[in-house]
Design an enzyme around this catalytic site. Structure first.
Site, PDB file in Angstrom:
ATOM      1  N   GLU A 227      56.055 -27.747  -8.938  1.00  0.00           N
ATOM      2  CA  GLU A 227      56.544 -26.377  -9.154  1.00  0.00           C
ATOM      3  C   GLU A 227      56.624 -25.571  -7.865  1.00  0.00           C
ATOM      4  OE1 GLU A 227      57.476 -24.503 -11.886  1.00  0.00           O
ATOM      5  OE2 GLU A 227      57.553 -26.256 -13.166  1.00  0.00           O
TER       6      GLU A 227
ATOM      7  N   GLU B  60      55.780 -33.918 -17.159  1.00  0.00           N
ATOM      8  CA  GLU B  60      54.943 -33.191 -18.117  1.00  0.00           C
ATOM      9  C   GLU B  60      55.724 -33.104 -19.418  1.00  0.00           C
ATOM     10  OE1 GLU B  60      53.579 -29.358 -16.588  1.00  0.00           O
ATOM     11  OE2 GLU B  60      53.279 -30.250 -14.613  1.00  0.00           O
TER      12      GLU B  60
HETATM   13  C1  IPT Z   1      53.858 -26.439 -15.872  1.00  0.00           C
HETATM   14  C2  IPT Z   1      52.903 -26.667 -14.743  1.00  0.00           C
HETATM   15  O1  IPT Z   1      53.380 -27.683 -13.908  1.00  0.00           O
HETATM   16  C3  IPT Z   1      51.534 -27.034 -15.190  1.00  0.00           C
HETATM   17  O2  IPT Z   1      50.668 -26.896 -14.098  1.00  0.00           O
HETATM   18  C4  IPT Z   1      51.090 -26.184 -16.328  1.00  0.00           C
HETATM   19  O3  IPT Z   1      51.070 -24.848 -15.923  1.00  0.00           O
HETATM   20  C5  IPT Z   1      52.060 -26.312 -17.433  1.00  0.00           C
HETATM   21  O4  IPT Z   1      53.326 -25.911 -17.029  1.00  0.00           O
HETATM   22  C6  IPT Z   1      51.701 -25.467 -18.621  1.00  0.00           C
HETATM   23  O5  IPT Z   1      50.390 -25.572 -19.021  1.00  0.00           O
HETATM   24  S1  IPT Z   1      55.007 -25.292 -15.226  1.00  0.00           S
HETATM   25  C7  IPT Z   1      55.790 -24.456 -16.516  1.00  0.00           C
HETATM   26  C8  IPT Z   1      56.475 -23.252 -15.921  1.00  0.00           C
HETATM   27  C9  IPT Z   1      56.793 -25.311 -17.179  1.00  0.00           C
END
Ligand code: IPT
Length: 970
Positions: free
Chosen positions: A432, A502
């Site tokens: 990010e 993710e």
């Molecule tokens: C994404 C992040 O990479 C992770 O660290 C965590 O924050 C997650 O989201 C949510 O829990 S970033 C998000 C803006 C998609």
């Protein structure tokens, strides 16, 4: 301290300063003979770099100071920086810890090169020894080493002072979604080497048995001495008797005065390749010799022989397109914040192995180095991620030349540290941080230094998954809807493997549609898996009395996800931290004490290495692994009959090659009526991650369906209802009424649906009785519920049947009420009915879009254990596909409910409004009786707290819903 040259540089606001006099990162193993400096240090916390309090206290190293009650507490923000100023600024109030201790330098280190290693310090480390400035380091998640040879005297005590500045220019690129801490979070040690030493060792080991070991040699005493040479011994446990490989040949030797380079190589015949399923390791010892043969330096490594490559749009490990069943993992501990022991890390990986995971993304920084040793040993594919997240100022920083050095520094040092781990299959440039020239610079370094592994960076592939950017070989989006992934894979445009970095955000009661993701991944070429966000719920154990972190109080303060009285799991805001992002840090597959959440069991079944299929009387066992047979597994048949009988028999698993399937005989005659057949698959022997007999998966097939019999009405006294048509029953303290609401889950809240429910008034339905008609033993009750989305009509027809009552219900939801939480019945029972026996899916919690895992069976649990203590109280404890249940007291009194169709049922001690009103579990007061929900329809869970909502097929549709159930007294 005021005239300290290190402070004069103001390194905390100078992104160009990434280090000063720090030794180059390397992969030489220095654990043997090192002197640990862990333990109690003198400590003072001052409000800014250079300030002095003069008040010394003690602190444990390693350990964040924020969990050790020294005045500065943890703060949680997702991506917003805790202060407003732009990079590279840091706030004037800047907690700074000064650590000091004395150590006697061993006398036998005379003439040796003496090195200090600080495992991790956040976010700026200044080192002084005996009052002399020694060095500076940044990067809160990699070790820093400094040569102390010139400032200490063997045999004498030395004073080591480590100054750690919490906020800095570097914080802007360490803006990860986790608690902010301060301090020294990994071990500190001293070691000594000969001036002639191994400066680095790089191991390359291929699946075909070829091994190269590149050694770099330096001499801090001057030019390299004449005649030095290196040897290596590969003495894998499994090849112990094979002397041929004991000595490797030096086949390439280059020497200059100041840098020696030598390559050792060999080929191991009949090598046992390393994969996550077969983590075969060989022991390598590299020795550096002086001309007379004496050993000047040694380094030990565990070697795994494997290949990683991308071919077309497939990521291949040893030529096989492996599925990536991954999770994102932070270094986290509920007592220490971030300091984790080897035992902690092993426990993490053991849980992951037991629940079918084969991959880890080290979100969002290189994890503790021991994690990779354990990943090599237990078998995981690792995406190793550099410590770069500039989230709040991502766009500015990605191209800011002042941060260029920091990007390359962090990525290159990670690669230098971790390059010899077979588990590391992919490098990641960070998280990010938008995409800019700084990323491409770091990518360029990696390409040159380690051409053996693919590189990924989500930000580089974000806008176009097929973009041929130099920074990502993998399309690794986050939280992409399943449909988008499918469209991409079928588009003909796909150029890279699609592995989500993710997905399936595990916040609270979540991970809806996980099975649908995997149905797509397993059936559509180009889709290869992903990493669930995330492993941990980051709740810090907090004493309620004074609001302090509980620190290191010893055992017994939590169990099964639940904290002891007087304690709770703190989340953002609970330490008075502001700004904060609340409970968004509680988004893991395990509770803060590592207790698996129900979604873990769902994952275990989705990841099952063995699948069972039943077609036209033939049972097929499929081996879903990539590299192994089934010989490490044992199995048992469980025949489940609707009439309550179960039969078990040992199953002999056939010999099935990876990816293949074989028929397997079923030992029972096909029964009459509804029945199910489960293959309980367990470990056949002790595994490093599970004792023999541990459940691996529980695949199940339905054998036959039974006819549902509608109970006949019987004559008898009239059904008792009050003047409002509410059922009067000796075992119910609250009569059955319509329910359309649930205590919002985190997904419901953050996805916005909970607000719509409140707008519609579903959380406070008012029942208006319209008509009560009595005909003999049968009563028809018509009621209306006014909502902001129109009126809901509800009808209950209550009939006397043999031994009890039958309740037939109809609810008509207006078109505008197009997304209710549930449609069903809720009632409450008398106290004392403390055990639930049910026939349906279980035993673990399940919901309509998270119900692929639990097999149908006869299950039994105490009511108190049905509830899942998600950190912020919310809807929980549901069971999907329930056909019938009994709630009973120890004296066998109680009630039985039979559902007209398999339904979502929950039995807990809490009303939905009890849960919705509480922010933490210590506020909940269990009711003495049970709150029972029988749902004709229940909204899926989805993942809308970060990512897609549930799919349309799991929504509660408007229109007419019909359901029926019977109620009998035991
Ligand atoms: C994404 C992040 O990479 C992770 O660290 C965590 O924050 C997650 O989201 C949510 O829990 S970033 C998000 C803006 C998609």
């Amino acid at each position: 301290m005021r005239r300290d040259p290190l402070l004069a540089l103001r390194p905390w606001e100078s992104p160009e300063v990434t280090s000063w006099r720090r030794l180059p990162m390397n992969a030489v193993d220095r654990r043997d003979g090192a002197l640990s400096l862990d333990g109690s240090w003198h400590f003072q916390l001052v409000p800014a770099p250079g300030a002095s309090s003069g008040e010394w206290t003690r602190i444990e190293v390693p350990g964040a100071w924020t969990t050790q009650d020294v005045g500065d507490l943890p703060q949680y923000t997702n991506f917003r920086m805790p202060w407003d100023d732009f990079p590279p600024s840091s706030p004037a109030t800047n907690p700074t810890g000064v650590y000091e201790r004395s150590v006697v330098i061993p006398a036998d280190w005379a003439g040796r090169r003496i090195v200090l290693q600080v495992g991790a310090a956040e976010s700026v480390l200044l080192v002084h020894v005996n009052g002399t400035p020694v060095g500076i380091s940044k990067d809160s998640h990699l070790a820093a080493e400094f040569d102390l040879s010139a400032v200490v005297r063997p045999g004498d005590p030395a004073t080591v002072r480590l100054t750690v500045i919490k906020w800095s220019d570097a914080s802007h690129i360490e803006d990860q979604d986790q608690w902010w801490h301060g301090g020294i979070t990994r071990s500190v040690l001293l070691y000594a080497t000969d001036p002639l030493h191994l400066a680095d060792v790089t191991v390359r080991a291929r699946q075909n048995g070829k091994l190269w070991v590149d050694c770099q040699v330096r001499n801090t005493a001057g030019a390299l001495p004449e005649g030095w040479y290196a040897t290596g011994a590969l003495d894998g446990r499994l090849l112990a008797q094979d002397a041929e490989f004991d000595r490797l040949n030096a086949d390439d030797l280059r020497v200059s005065d100041f840098l020696g380079e030598v390559r050792l190589s060999t080929t191991v015949r009949d090598v046992r390749p390393w994969t996550a399923e077969t983590p075969e390791l060989y022991e390598l010892t590299v020795r550096l010799h002086r001309a007379d043969g004496s050993v000047a330096d040694t380094s030990s490594h565990r070697v795994g022989f494997r290949d990683v490559e991308i071919r077309g749009r497939d990521l291949l490990v040893n030529g096989a397109r492996v599925f990536i069943r991954g999770v994102n993992r932070h270094d986290f501990h509920p007592l220490t914040g971030r300091t984790v022991s080897a035992d902690d890390m092993r426990a993490d990986l053991v849980v992951l192995k037991r629940f079918g995971f084969n991959a880890i993304r080290t979100a969002h920084y290189p994890n503790d180095p021991t994690l990779l040793d354990l990943a090599d040993e237990l078998g995981f594919y690792v995406v190793d991620e550099a410590n770069i997240e500039s989230h709040d100022h991502a766009h500015e920083i990605a191209d800011d030349p002042r941060y260029l050095g920091a990007f390359v520094d962090r990525v290159s040092r990670m690669v230098l540290r971790d390059k010899n781990h077979p588990s590391v299959v992919i490098w990641s440039l960070g998280n990010e941080s938008d995409y800019g020239a700084n990323h491409d610079a770091a990518a360029g370094w990696v390409r040159r230094h380690d051409p053996t592994r693919p590189l990924q960076y989500e930000g580089a592939a974000k806008l176009d998954w097929a973009d041929p950017s130099p920074a990502s070989d993998i399309a690794c989006p986050m939280y992409a809807p399943i449909e988008e992934c499918i469209v991409h894979a079928l588009s003909g445009e796909q150029t890279k493997p699609l592995i989500q970095c993710e997905y399936s955000h595990a916040m609270g009661n979540s991970n809806g549609t996980l099975a649908d993701h995997w149905a797509a991944i397993e059936s559509i070429p180009g889709l290869q898996g992903g990493f669930i966000w995330e492993f941990w719920d980051h709740g810090i154990l907090q004493r309620v009395s004074d609001g302090r972190p509980a620190g290191r109080p010893g055992a017994g303060l939590y169990d099964n996800g639940v904290t002891a009285p007087g304690h709770r799991w703190a989340y953002g805001g609970d330490f008075g931290d502001s700004p904060n992002d609340g409970v968004f840090c509680a988004d893991g597959m395990v509770f803060p004490d590592r207790t698996p959440k129900p979604a873990m069991y769902e994952h275990r079944e989705i990841a099952a290495p063995v699948r069972l299929r039943y077609r036209q009387g033939v049972f097929l066992v499929q081996n879903r692994q990539h590299f192994r047979g089934l010989d490490w597994l044992a199995a048992e048949w469980i025949l489940v009959r609707a009439d309550g009988r179960t039969h078990t028999a040992t199953a002999a698993l056939p010999d099935v090659p990876p990816g293949g399937s074989e028929t397997i005989p079923m030992p029972f005659p096909l029964p009459e009526g509804e029945s199910w057949l489960t293959l309980r698959v367990t470990t056949a022997d002790d595994e490093p991650w599970a004792p023999r007999g541990t459940d691996v998966c529980l695949p199940q097939v339905r054998l036959s369906t039974g006819a549902t019999r509608v109970p006949e009405p019987v004559a008898g006294p009239p059904v008792e209802v009050d003047e409002d048509g509410l059922l009067l029953h000796p075992l119910l303290t609250s009569p059955p009424v319509l329910s359309l609401w649930r205590a919002p889950t985190d997904n419901d809240e953050l996805g916005g649906i909970a607000a719509r429910w409140r707008d519609w008034g579903l959380d406070a339905l008012v029942r208006k009785v319209v008509d009560v008609q009595r005909e003999g033993a049968r009563v028809t009750v018509i009621a209306e519920y006014a909502t902001g989305a129109g009126t809901v009509h509800h009808e209950q027809v209550i009939t006397r049947i043999a031994g009890g009552l039958r309740i037939e219900e109809t609810a008509e939801l207006p078109e505008e009420l197009d997304d209710a939480a549930r449609v069903g019945t809720v009632f409450e029972t008398v106290a004392g009915l403390d055990v639930l026996d049910w026939y349906g899916q279980g035993p673990w919690e399940s919901y309509p879009d998270r119900s692929a895992g639990p097999p149908v069976g006869h299950h039994s649990l105490p009511v108190d254990e049905l509830f899942t203590p998600y950190l912020r109280p919310q809807e929980s404890g549901g069971r999907h596909g329930v056909r019938r249940f009994t709630l009973s007291a120890p004296d066998a009194t109680g009630l039985t409910v039979e559902l007209g169709a398999p339904s979502q049922v929950s039995v807990t001690r809490y009303r939905a409004e009890d849960l919705a009103a509480a922010t933490h579990h210590d506020e909940l007061v269990p009711r003495p009786g049970c709150v029972v929900h029988l749902d004709a329809a229940h909204r899926g869970l989805g993942t809308a707290s970060c990512g897609p909502d549930t799919s349309p097929q799991y929504l509660v549709a408007p229109g007419t819903h019909r359901w029926s159930w019977t109620l009998r007294v035991l």
